[in-house]
Design a protein around this motif. Structure first.
Motif: not given
Length: 388
Positions: A27-31, A41-54, A235-238
């Motif tokens: 999943h090397f795409g730019n979000p 890639a954007e979906q992975l970032v969103s999922q990570a944000r949701a996990v941390i928020a929960k 900045g592009t998300e890592n």
């Protein structure tokens, strides 16, 4: 090897390393890209944000990804005071904050802000009455850390939040780098507007972190460009690091109760071993409830900290010192000086920090090695003092 420097950095979980490697490969795409790879890639970032928020009991939109604790602290402090300077010109912090907070306040002072640096007592704790006395109609920000990174004193964050409920225009920032995933942090219950986290302090990857920013609070960006992170942090998300951080946060929260119980037992044994050696002096409060369970700090007055660190290293035991060296001369710790310690203690500190990975047998091994090392170093210390 017995690694006791978790407050500096932690070994990443195997699951984190494996997950990051998979994301990097697949999943090397730019979000920000519109094609399928970008959307994945954007979906992975969103999922990570949701996990941390929960885990934190907040909403995903309140999580802003950064490069780590230093950037999160700078973004919180500079972003808030720049955005809300029309409310006032007074900001408050403590004398024992991490350098990324303390030096930011010093810079803001040079820019014309009026800064109050709250003192601490002999245990390293900020006093509520002194904070209340410092608050004025001109105050726009209070920044107090949850756990001191050097000697482990917990600060009265909940009580400060309650106090600030009577000052709705004052923004409350907490450097929670040594607390997230270990100790209770609940922004709504503790009236926290902003708090900072660094992934590599809880067995995630280095170079990534996040800032909790209460919904409705606006920050002026430090970086301008693509407008990522809702315009707050361009900045592009890592993506691999963000996903790895989310996994580390989830694992930490799944085991948080176990972490507190286990590290409290470890701390008790470490403290017992240190107290048994008359030459050593523990730092902080004698009341274990005041201290973070995963950090122990002590001093060996008259002995260079680096000597003790390297002596323990010969036993394959790794600890740290907060002392800075300049031209071969040790400089006293700003934090320990603020607690009223003299140079003999403030310049010769040692910090132990640990996690679920260490055992009571490890603590016993450390105590035996420490006693042996101190006995060997005492003659050296005596001869040094005679030369002085």
């Amino acid at each position: 090897m017995l690694y006791l420097d978790y407050a500096a950095t932690t070994p990443p979980y195997d699951e984190v390393v494996d997950t990051m490697a998979e994301v990097m490969k697949k999943h090397f795409g730019n979000p920000s890209s519109l094609h399928r790879l970008g959307l994945e890639a954007e979906q992975l970032v969103s999922q990570a944000r949701a996990v941390i928020a929960k885990c934190l009991n907040v909403i995903p939109e309140e999580i802003r990804f950064t490069s780590g604790g230093t950037e999160s602290n700078n973004l919180a402090i500079q972003g808030a005071v720049s955005q809300y300077r029309h409310r006032g010109n007074h900001i408050i912090t403590s004398v024992i904050e991490h350098a990324s907070v303390y030096e930011t306040f010093q810079q803001l002072e040079q820019q014309g802000f009026r800064v109050t640096y709250l003192p601490v007592d002999e245990t390293g704790c900020v006093k509520l009455d002194q904070l209340e006395q410092a608050l004025t109609d001109d105050t726009i920000l209070v920044s107090i850390m949850a756990v001191n990174n050097e000697m482990g004193r917990m600060q009265p964050i909940t009580e400060i939040g309650e106090l600030l409920r009577s000052y709705p225009k004052v923004i409350f920032h907490v450097d929670a780098v040594q607390a997230v995933g270990k100790l209770p942090i609940d922004p709504s219950k503790q009236r926290i507007d902003l708090f900072s986290c660094s992934a590599h302090k809880l067995r995630g990857p280095k170079g990534t972190g996040f800032l909790y920013c209460r919904q409705g609070l606006e920050l002026r960006p430090l970086l301008w460009g693509g407008g990522q992170e809702a315009g707050v942090r361009s900045g592009t998300e890592n993506v691999p690091a963000v996903v790895g951080m989310a996994k580390a946060v989830r694992i930490a929260y799944d085991h948080r109760q176990q972490f507190v119980e286990h590290t409290s037992k470890l701390r008790e044994q470490f403290v017992e071993g240190i107290r048994a050696i008359p030459e050593l002096k523990l730092s902080g409060s004698d009341n274990a409830a005041d201290m973070a369970p995963h950090i122990v700090h002590f001093s060996f007055p008259g002995m260079k900290s680096e000597v003790l660190v390297h002596a323990l290293e010969q036993h394959q035991i790794y600890v740290s010192t907060r002392s800075a060296c300049s031209s071969g001369a040790e400089l006293p710790s700003r934090v320990l000086h603020a607690m009223g310690y003299d140079d003999a203690r403030a310049a010769h500190g040692i910090r132990l920090s640990y996690s679920l990975s260490q055992t009571l047998e490890d603590a016993e091994r450390f105590s035996h090695a420490l006693r042996e090392v101190v006995e060997k170093l005492k003659p050296t210390m005596t001869s040094q003092n005679r030369r002085r």
